[in-house]
Write an enzyme that holds these catalytic residues in place. Sequence first.
Site: not given
Length: 448
Positions: A325, A384
Site C-alpha cells: 500500500h 483488497d
Amino acid sequence: MATESQIALYENFKAINTIETASYDQFDVKRGLRNADGTGVIAGLTNIANVHGYVVSDGEKVADEGMLRYRGYDVYDLLDTSVADRRFNFEEVAYLLLMGELPTQEQLDRFIAALDAERELPDGFTASMIMRDTPPDIMNMLQRTILLLYAYDADAEDRSAHHEIHTAISLISRLPRIMVLTYYAKQARYNNGSMIMHRFIPGQSTAETILSMLRPDRQFTAEEARMLDIMLCLHAEHGGGNNSTFATRVLTSSDTDPYSTYAGAIGSLKGSKHGGANHQVLAMQQEIKQNVADWSDEGQVADYLAKIVNKEAFDKTGLVYGMGHAVYTKSDPRAIICKQFAEKLAVGTEFEAEYRLLESIERLAPEVILREKGTSKDMCANIDMYSGFVYSMMGIPEDLFTPLFACARMSGWAAHRFEEIVSGKRIIRPAYKSIRSGKRDYVPMSER
C-alpha cells in the site's frame, strides 16, 4: 475498428508522448506526488481522517503499524463488535464524516430518516435513464446518473451549506439503489437476465437495503448485513491523498457543482490502480486456485507466487495484487478488520479452504519477494486481499465490488468537498515544467 487513416495518426503515439525518466530525476519531479522515499507530498490539510502507516525520523521513513481514524476516532473503536447495540454502523460513520461529531440517538434517527426520504428517484428515471443505453460498466452508469440528477435539481448551482449537505445526503441515499438497478439493467441487456426492481423498505439500513434489493427473494441473514455494513464503513473514507478524494478536492477547488465533482471522483475510483484494483486481486487469486493442486501445501503456494513475482504467471507484471500500500507498511487496519469478519463467515463452511489459502498468500508473499528479488520492503496485505472474498461469500457479483466502494466513499468525498469549500480557498494548480528547449519555427504547408 480503426481505419487506415486513423492508424497513421496513432502509429507514433508512444514516441510523441514519451518523456525520459532521467528528465524527471533531473528536475526533481515528484511523480505521482510522491517523494523519493515513497512518502506523499503534502498538498493540503484535513480534519477528516488520519491515515498512518509510517513515521519520518531524522529524515528517514520508518515503518509503523497502520492506523485509521475518522474525525479522531480509531476505526477499531468505531466498529467494535463487543458493543451489543452496534449492529449497523455505516449511517453513524457517514454522519460523523459529514457533521464532524458522533450523533446522539436523536440525531442519528433524524439522519436515517433523511436518507430514507431521499431514496426515491425522479418519476420515470429508472426506465428512461438507467434501462436505456445501459453501459457494460456500472461505474460509468453511476457517473452518468449523478450528472443526470443535476438536471432534476432546481438549485444545482447553489453552493450554500444547506444545498451541499442536502445533495450529499441525496446521493449517499440514492447511489445504492442506482447501483442495484443498473446491475439488473445490465443483466437484462447483455446476459438475457431479468430486470428485477424491488422497492426499498423504509427503515432498513444501507446494507440491508442493498441486500434486500439485490437478492431476488429479498432474503439475507443478520450476519451478511452486518458484514456488508462493516465493508461500507471500511471504504467510507481514507484521507485526502487517495486519488479519488484528491480528485474531489481538485474539482471542488475550481468551484464546479457537486454533481460534476462526485461524478469525477467515481471516474477516478473506477481505475485499476485505485478502486478497480479488487478485480486484479480476485483474478490473481482465481489463477492461483486453478494452478495450485493442494491449497494447504505452502510449498506449492510459494512456488506459484514465485512464478508471479518473476513475471512468468498471471499478468506478467511481477506484482502480487492485494499486497502492499502507498501508506501502510506493517499493517492495514481495514484489512485486519475485514479478515476477522471473513474468518467468522468462512470457518466451518465450504469457503474455509479458500480463506486459508488467502492467509497463506498474505504470509508467504513477502518471503517470496525477498527470496526472488532481494527486496525487503515492508509490505502488508491491503483490504483488497480479503474484500472480494467476503463479497463472494455473500453472493455479491463481481460487477458490484467497485460500485459498492463508490457508494460507501460518497460520504468521505462529500466531507472533503465541504472542507475544501470552506478552507481551501484556492484553485489547485500545480506546476508542470516544459522540457522542450528553444522555439520552433513555423513551416508552411508547402515546405513540410
